[in-house]
Design a protein around this motif. Sequence first.
Motif, PDB file in Angstrom:
ATOM      1  N   GLU A  26       0.839  -1.205   0.000  1.00  0.00           N
ATOM      2  CA  GLU A  26       0.000   0.000   0.000  1.00  0.00           C
ATOM      3  C   GLU A  26       0.873   1.254   0.000  1.00  0.00           C
ATOM      4  O   GLU A  26       0.586   2.217  -0.723  1.00  0.00           O
ATOM      5  CB  GLU A  26      -0.927   0.006   1.216  1.00  0.00           C
ATOM      6  N   ASN A  27       1.918   1.248   0.811  1.00  0.00           N
ATOM      7  CA  ASN A  27       2.839   2.388   0.843  1.00  0.00           C
ATOM      8  C   ASN A  27       3.544   2.587  -0.498  1.00  0.00           C
ATOM      9  O   ASN A  27       3.729   3.722  -0.945  1.00  0.00           O
ATOM     10  CB  ASN A  27       3.872   2.216   1.952  1.00  0.00           C
ATOM     11  N   LYS A  30       1.058   4.136  -2.888  1.00  0.00           N
ATOM     12  CA  LYS A  30       0.878   5.560  -2.592  1.00  0.00           C
ATOM     13  C   LYS A  30       2.025   6.375  -3.174  1.00  0.00           C
ATOM     14  O   LYS A  30       1.818   7.439  -3.756  1.00  0.00           O
ATOM     15  CB  LYS A  30       0.787   5.794  -1.079  1.00  0.00           C
ATOM     16  N   ASN A  33       1.652   6.652  -6.875  1.00  0.00           N
ATOM     17  CA  ASN A  33       0.621   7.631  -7.218  1.00  0.00           C
ATOM     18  C   ASN A  33       1.125   9.061  -7.011  1.00  0.00           C
ATOM     19  O   ASN A  33       0.794   9.960  -7.794  1.00  0.00           O
ATOM     20  CB  ASN A  33      -0.647   7.392  -6.407  1.00  0.00           C
TER      21      ASN A  33
END
Length: 108
Positions: A26-27, A30, A33
């Motif tokens: 997830e990190n 992120k 993105n």
Amino acid sequence: MSLEKLSNNQLLHLVDNGNLDSHFLENIEKEINLRGLEILEKEQFIFSSSLKIKIILSSLFLFLFHIKASSLFFIQYDKKTYRKYWMYFNIGVILKTTLFLIYVRYCL
């Protein structure tokens, strides 16, 4: 580990790793993105019948050709395609060795 210090290429390769923790993934997503990068899926290569036959028939010679071709499969596609290539190569080696042993046993 600081994700900001990693290059764009390193981040994209980390996403391909299936052994990472979901929180860490997830990190990474992120950070991707934030940088405005796109995650490109590797396309699947389908072995045609003619390519399979070519690999099988040329398995006992043209070693440099096979090493270069398999390396390209490994770089451009995934490990599964790379392993399939070497599976067909090994089938050719086993088939030719078996035919040679049969020839030696019964014809000489």
